[in-house]
Design a protein around this motif. Structure first.
Motif, mmCIF file in Angstrom:
data_model
loop_
_atom_site.group_PDB
_atom_site.id
_atom_site.type_symbol
_atom_site.label_atom_id
_atom_site.label_comp_id
_atom_site.label_asym_id
_atom_site.label_seq_id
_atom_site.Cartn_x
_atom_site.Cartn_y
_atom_site.Cartn_z
ATOM 1 N N ALA A 129 0.804 -1.225 0.000
ATOM 2 C CA ALA A 129 0.000 0.000 0.000
ATOM 3 C C ALA A 129 0.841 1.281 0.000
ATOM 4 O O ALA A 129 0.640 2.160 -0.831
ATOM 5 N N VAL A 130 1.799 1.366 0.928
ATOM 6 C CA VAL A 130 2.523 2.620 1.078
ATOM 7 C C VAL A 130 3.661 2.734 0.074
ATOM 8 O O VAL A 130 4.128 3.820 -0.247
ATOM 9 N N PHE A 131 4.100 1.585 -0.479
ATOM 10 C CA PHE A 131 5.219 1.611 -1.404
ATOM 11 C C PHE A 131 4.799 2.015 -2.816
ATOM 12 O O PHE A 131 5.645 2.263 -3.664
ATOM 13 N N LEU A 168 3.305 4.748 -3.990
ATOM 14 C CA LEU A 168 3.612 6.118 -4.405
ATOM 15 C C LEU A 168 5.084 6.268 -4.801
ATOM 16 O O LEU A 168 5.379 6.775 -5.882
ATOM 17 N N PRO A 169 6.026 5.818 -3.956
ATOM 18 C CA PRO A 169 7.430 5.876 -4.379
ATOM 19 C C PRO A 169 7.690 5.117 -5.685
ATOM 20 O O PRO A 169 8.469 5.572 -6.516
ATOM 21 N N PHE A 170 7.001 4.002 -5.857
ATOM 22 C CA PHE A 170 7.149 3.245 -7.099
ATOM 23 C C PHE A 170 6.741 4.089 -8.285
ATOM 24 O O PHE A 170 7.419 4.162 -9.295
ATOM 25 N N GLN A 174 6.624 7.305 -8.492
ATOM 26 C CA GLN A 174 7.581 8.396 -8.701
ATOM 27 C C GLN A 174 8.828 7.892 -9.417
ATOM 28 O O GLN A 174 9.300 8.495 -10.380
ATOM 29 N N LEU A 175 9.336 6.741 -8.953
ATOM 30 C CA LEU A 175 10.554 6.188 -9.542
ATOM 31 C C LEU A 175 10.359 5.892 -11.015
ATOM 32 O O LEU A 175 11.179 6.281 -11.858
ATOM 33 N N TYR A 176 9.244 5.240 -11.357
ATOM 34 C CA TYR A 176 9.048 4.828 -12.749
ATOM 35 C C TYR A 176 8.701 6.015 -13.632
ATOM 36 O O TYR A 176 9.005 6.007 -14.819
ATOM 37 N N SER A 230 8.732 -4.216 -12.667
ATOM 38 C CA SER A 230 8.360 -4.073 -11.261
ATOM 39 C C SER A 230 7.962 -5.433 -10.674
ATOM 40 O O SER A 230 8.200 -5.694 -9.502
#
Lengths: 267, 290
Positions: free
Chosen positions: A113-115, A117-119, A121-123, A138
Motif C-alpha cells: 500500500a505505502v510503497f 507512491l514511491p514506485f 515516482q521512480l518509474y 516491477s
C-alpha cells in the motif's frame, strides 16, 4: 485397496476445490438480475451475453492481451536472470552470499500500500509509466527472488559430482549448463516458470498503479467496471473464468516437466 | 556444504542484484524518508524523528490487528502445509491422472485476488450461494456478515482453498525430484509407508518445504485483497488484519508519515519471523543430511 483410498481422497479434494470455480462458471452464464434473485444449481436459461461483451469490447479484451504481454516478459526476465544466480548460490561460496540470498527474499515482505507512491515516482522519473516493460520490471521485484530460491533448491538436489565430471570431460560452462544441467532441473524450471507466471498474472496493485490506458491489466479493468455502476456479477464471473484459461494452458505445457522428475542415469 | 569458493560467482549474481535493487532500494529509502518527517506540502516538511514510530507502536488497535494477524498466519501454516503434503502424496506419479491433477490443483491460483473475494461473496451467501445454502440446509445458521466466528471460518476456508495448491505444487515437484533408487532401497529394506515418508520423502522435501513455509507465512501476513473484498475487515473489526488496518490508516490521510512508519514496522516484523523460520529450517537440515 490402498491405491483406491488415495484416489478417493484426491477426488474429494478436487470436488471441493472445483465447487467455487463451478459457481463462478454458473454465474458467468446468467444475467445479473437472475444471479441476485434465484438460487440454482445450474443456469436454467444459459446466456453467453457476458462472454460476448468481453470478446467484442476492446476495453475488455485488450486487458487480457496487456496482461499476457507483460507476464510473458516477466517470466523470461525472471528465468534468464535467476538461472545463473541460482547456480552461483548452489555451487559457490562468495563474499556476502548468505546475506544476499536472504536479502533477495526480503523484497517480498513489504506491504504494498505505502510503497506504491514511491514506485510511481521512480518509474515516472524514467518515463516508464504505462508501458508493459514497467510492469514486467516491477514484478521482477517479487518474482526474481522467488525464482532464485526455488531454482536454488532444485539445483542443490543435483550432486556436484555431475558438474565436476562434465568439466573433466572438457565441457565449457555454457555447454554444460545448457545441455546437461538444465535438463536435470527441468522440474524446477517448470515450477518456477509457472509460479512467476501466476504471481505476475494475479498481481493487481503494482500493475494498476504503473499503468493508465495502454498497458492496463485485466485484473484492474475488472475492478474499474465493477465500481462504475454497481456490481455486474455475471460479467465479473465471466471475466474471472477467462482469466483462468491462459494459466491453465501454461501449466498444461509444463506438466510433463513437473511430472517426470529427473533421472540421474542421464550423464 | 562443500561448495567451491570463488568470488567470480558474483558475476552470475549481478543481473539479479541489479534488477531487484532498481525496484527495491529507492522506494524503500523513500518510505523511510516519509516515516521520519511531517509533510505539509511540497517543500514544507518537518523532521519528526521517531514520533510516528512511537505513535504506531503504542496504538492498541495495531496490537489487536497484529494479534489477529499472528493467529491467522499460524492457522494458515498449520493447515496448509500438512494438507498440501498429503495431497501431493496422493497425486499419481505419472500418466494422465498426474497431468489432470496438476492442472486442476493450479486453477484457484490463477484467479486475480480481488475476483476471488467477489466470487466468495456470492458463493457464501445463504440465499443465492452454494456454500451458504448448503450450510443453512444442514440446520446451522451461517452468516459471515454478522458473526465474527463465521467470518473467520469463511476467510480461512477461502485462504485454504486458494493457497493450499501452492504447497501441493511445490511438495509434488520436490517428491518427483527424489531418485527412484531411494524407493527401491526402501522397498528392499521392507520399510513401511510411514518410514519411507519420514526418512526419505520428508528430508528430501526440506528445500521446497522451506520455500513453501516462508512464502505462505509472508504472503498470508500481507493478505489484503481477498478478506477486504469479502468482509471489509468486519463484522466490527474481527477480520481487520494488519494490511487492512494499514490501508484504513493511509487512505484519506494527507500525510503519509504515520502510514510509512507503520509499513516499516510491518516489514520488520515479517523479516524477523522469516529469519527465525529460515534459521530453524536450516538447522533441521544439518541434523539428518541425506
Amino acid at each position: 485397496m490402498k491405491l483406491q483410498k488415495r484416489t478417493v481422497g484426491l477426488v474429494i479434494y478436487f470436488v471441493l476445490l472445483l465447487l467455487p470455480i463451478y459457481w463462478m462458471l454458473n454465474m458467468s452464464l446468467r444475467t445479473n438480475a437472475d444471479i441476485m434473485k434465484v438460487f440454482t444449481f445450474y443456469p436454467h436459461e444459459p446466456t453467453i451475453a457476458n462472454y460476448v461483451k468481453i470478446f467484442t469490447d476492446e476495453s475488455w479484451y485488450s486487458g487480457y492481451l496487456n496482461s499476457f504481454y507483460y507476464v510473458s516478459m516477466n517470466v523470461v526476465f525472471s528465468l534468464l536472470t535467476a538461472l545463473p544466480a541460482a547456480y552461483a548460490f548452489s555451487r559457490y561460496t562468495f563474499l556476502g552470499d548468505k546475506h544476499l540470498f536472504f536479502w533477495l527474499l526480503t523484497n517480498r515482505m513489504a506491504p504494498a500500500a505505502v510503497f506504491l507512491l514511491p514506485f510511481f515516482q521512480l518509474y515516472s522519473t524514467f518515463g516508464l509509466i504505462d508501458t508493459h516493460f514497467a510492469v514486467a520490471l516491477s514484478h521482477c521485484l517479487f518474482n526474481v527472488p522467488l525464482a532464485v530460491w526455488v531454482l536454488e533448491g532444485f539445483m542443490s538436489g543435483v550432486p556436484r559430482e555431475i558438474d565436476e565430471m562434465a568439466y573433466i570431460d572438457g565441457y565449457s560452462f555454457p555447454r554444460f549448463f545448457l545441455t546437461i544441467f538444465m535438463p536435470l532441473i527441468r522440474t524446477g524450471i517448470g515450477v518456477t516458470a509457472f509460479f512467476c507466471f501466476m504471481f505476475s498474472w494475479v498481481e493487481l496493485l503494482l500493475a494498476r498503479t504503473l499503468t493508465t490506458t495502454e498497458a492496463k491489466p485485466i485484473a484492474a479493468i475488472m475492478t474499474r467496471t465493477v465500481s462504475a455502476s454497481g456490481l455486474d456479477w455475471g460479467l465479473l464471473a465471466a471475466a474471472g473464468v477467462l482469466t483462468i484459461v491462459p494459466g491453465a494452458l501454461v501449466i498444461w505445457f509444463v506438466r510433463n516437466h513437473l511430472a517426470k522428475g529427473f533421472a540421474l542415469g542421464r550423464v | 556444504m562443500n561448495k567451491w569458493e570463488d568470488n567470480k560467482a558474483w558475476l552470475m549474481v549481478i543481473p539479479v542484484f541489479l534488477v531487484v535493487a532498481v525496484s527495491a532500494i529507492l522506494p524503500l529509502m523513500t518510505v523511510v524518508n516519509y516515516s521520519i518527517q511531517d509533510i505539509f506540502g511540497p517543500g514544507q516538511r518537518v523532521f519528526v524523528g521517531t514520533e510516528w514510530y512511537r505513535e504506531a507502536l503504542l496504538d492498541p488497535r495495531l496490537h489487536e490487528a497484529l494479534g489477529r494477524q499472528l493467529l491467522f498466519s499460524s492457522l494458515v501454516l498449520l493447515i496448509e502445509i500438512p494438507l498440501g503434503i498429503l495431497i501431493a502424496l496422493m497425486i499419481p506419479k505419472k500418466g494422465w491422472g498426474a497431468s489432470l491433477s496438476l492442472v486442476l490443483v493450479a486453477l484457484p491460483l490463477l484467479i486475480p485476488w480481488n475476483v476471488i473475494g467477489t466470487i466468495w461473496i456470492i458463493f457464501t451467501r445463504p440465499d443465492i450461494g452454494l456454500f451458504g445454502a448448503a450450510i443453512n440446509s444442514m440446520g446451522l445458521p451461517f452468516d459471515h456478515t454478522a458473526s465474527p466466528l463465521d467470518a473467520w471460518i469463511t476467510v480461512m476456508l477461502m485462504e485454504v482453498w486458494h493457497w493450499t495448491p501452492l504447497v501441493v505444487l511445490l511438495a509434488y515437484a520436490g517428491l518427483r525430484a527424489i531418485p527412484e533408487a531411494y524407493f527401491q532401497a526402501a522397498r528392499i529394506d521392507g520399510a513401511s509407508n510411514w518410514a519411507t515418508f519420514r526418512y526419505i520423502q520428508l528430508p528430501k522435501m526440506r528445500g521446497v518445504l522451506t520455500i513453501a513455509i516462508l512464502l505462505r507465512f509472508m504472503d498470508s501476513f500481507l493478505i489484503y485483497a481477498e478478506p477486504f473484498v469479502l468482509t471489509g475487515g468486519g463484522p466490527g473489526n474481527s477480520t481487520t488484519f494488519l494490511s487492512i488496518y494499514l490501508v484504513k490508516q493511509a487512505v484519506g490521510q494527507f500525510d503519509l508519515g504515520p502510514a510509512a512508519a507503520f509499513s516499516i514496522i510491518y516489514f520488520l516484523i515479517i523479516l524477523l519471523f522469516c529469519w527465525l523460520f529460515y534459521q530453524a529450517l536450516i538447522k533441521v537440515g544439518t541434523g539428518d543430511k541425506p
